[in-house]
Design a protein around this motif. Structure first.
Motif, short mmCIF file in Angstrom:
data_model
loop_
_atom_site.label_atom_id
_atom_site.label_comp_id
_atom_site.label_asym_id
_atom_site.label_seq_id
_atom_site.Cartn_x
_atom_site.Cartn_y
_atom_site.Cartn_z
N PRO A 202 0.84 -1.21 0.00
CA PRO A 202 0.00 0.00 0.00
C PRO A 202 0.87 1.26 0.00
CG PRO A 202 0.08 -0.90 2.21
CD PRO A 202 0.83 -1.86 1.31
N ALA A 203 0.26 2.39 -0.24
CA ALA A 203 0.99 3.65 -0.30
C ALA A 203 1.71 3.89 1.03
CB ALA A 203 0.03 4.79 -0.59
N GLY A 204 2.98 4.30 0.94
CA GLY A 204 3.77 4.59 2.13
C GLY A 204 4.39 3.38 2.78
N ALA A 205 4.35 2.22 2.11
CA ALA A 205 4.85 0.98 2.70
C ALA A 205 6.34 0.80 2.44
CB ALA A 205 4.09 -0.22 2.15
N TRP A 206 7.01 0.18 3.41
CA TRP A 206 8.42 -0.17 3.33
C TRP A 206 8.57 -1.62 3.73
CZ3 TRP A 206 12.34 3.21 1.94
CH2 TRP A 206 11.97 4.54 1.78
N GLU A 207 9.59 -2.28 3.17
CA GLU A 207 9.89 -3.67 3.52
C GLU A 207 11.33 -3.76 4.02
OE1 GLU A 207 9.82 -8.14 1.64
OE2 GLU A 207 9.72 -6.44 0.30
N CYS A 208 11.52 -4.48 5.11
CA CYS A 208 12.85 -4.72 5.66
C CYS A 208 13.41 -5.99 5.03
CB CYS A 208 12.78 -4.86 7.18
SG CYS A 208 14.38 -5.26 7.92
N ALA A 209 14.58 -5.90 4.42
CA ALA A 209 15.19 -7.05 3.78
C ALA A 209 15.73 -8.06 4.79
CB ALA A 209 16.32 -6.61 2.86
N ASP A 210 15.99 -7.62 6.02
CA ASP A 210 16.54 -8.52 7.03
C ASP A 210 15.46 -9.37 7.71
OD1 ASP A 210 19.23 -7.84 6.68
OD2 ASP A 210 18.99 -6.06 7.93
N CYS A 211 14.41 -8.74 8.23
CA CYS A 211 13.39 -9.51 8.96
C CYS A 211 12.14 -9.76 8.11
CB CYS A 211 13.03 -8.83 10.27
SG CYS A 211 12.08 -7.30 10.12
N ARG A 212 12.11 -9.21 6.88
CA ARG A 212 11.02 -9.41 5.92
C ARG A 212 9.69 -8.81 6.40
NH1 ARG A 212 12.76 -10.08 1.22
NH2 ARG A 212 10.99 -11.29 0.57
N SER A 213 9.74 -7.88 7.35
CA SER A 213 8.52 -7.20 7.81
C SER A 213 8.17 -6.08 6.84
CB SER A 213 8.74 -6.59 9.19
OG SER A 213 8.95 -7.59 10.14
N THR A 214 6.89 -5.82 6.70
CA THR A 214 6.41 -4.71 5.92
C THR A 214 5.64 -3.79 6.85
OG1 THR A 214 6.23 -6.06 3.93
CG2 THR A 214 4.96 -4.02 3.97
N PHE A 215 5.89 -2.49 6.73
CA PHE A 215 5.21 -1.53 7.59
C PHE A 215 4.88 -0.29 6.77
CE2 PHE A 215 9.75 -1.21 8.06
CZ PHE A 215 10.02 0.13 7.94
N VAL A 216 3.92 0.49 7.25
CA VAL A 216 3.46 1.68 6.56
C VAL A 216 3.76 2.90 7.42
CG1 VAL A 216 1.44 2.90 5.64
CG2 VAL A 216 1.65 0.42 5.36
N ILE A 217 4.29 3.92 6.80
CA ILE A 217 4.55 5.19 7.46
C ILE A 217 3.42 6.15 7.07
CG2 ILE A 217 6.13 7.15 7.67
CD1 ILE A 217 7.23 4.53 8.79
N THR A 218 2.76 6.71 8.05
CA THR A 218 1.67 7.65 7.82
C THR A 218 2.06 9.00 8.42
OG1 THR A 218 0.09 5.85 7.99
CG2 THR A 218 -0.78 8.08 8.15
N PRO A 219 2.16 10.04 7.60
CA PRO A 219 2.53 11.34 8.14
C PRO A 219 1.41 11.91 9.03
CG PRO A 219 2.17 11.48 5.77
CD PRO A 219 2.00 10.06 6.16
#
Length: 46
Positions: free
Chosen positions: A22-39
Motif C-alpha cells: 500500500p501507499a507509504g509501505a516499506w519492507e525490511c530485507a533482514d526480517c522481511r517485515s512490511t510496515f506503513v509510514i503515515t505522516p
C-alpha cells in the motif's frame, strides 16, 4: 511524497526498500517485515 525511513521498527536494521502497495509501505530485507509510514500533520503553534 515518500518519507525517508532510517531503521526498521521491528529489528532496527537499515536495509529498507519502498513497496508499491500500500501507499507509504516499506519492507525490511533482514526480517522481511512490511510496515506503513503515515505522516501526521500538526497545526502551527501561535
Amino acid at each position: 511524497m515518500r518519507l525517508a525511513v532510517q531503521y526498521c521498527p521491528y529489528c532496527g536494521e537499515q536495509d529498507l526498500r519502498p513497496r508499491e502497495e500500500p501507499a507509504g509501505a516499506w519492507e525490511c530485507a533482514d526480517c522481511r517485515s512490511t510496515f506503513v509510514i503515515t505522516p501526521v500533520h500538526q497545526e502551527a503553534r501561535r
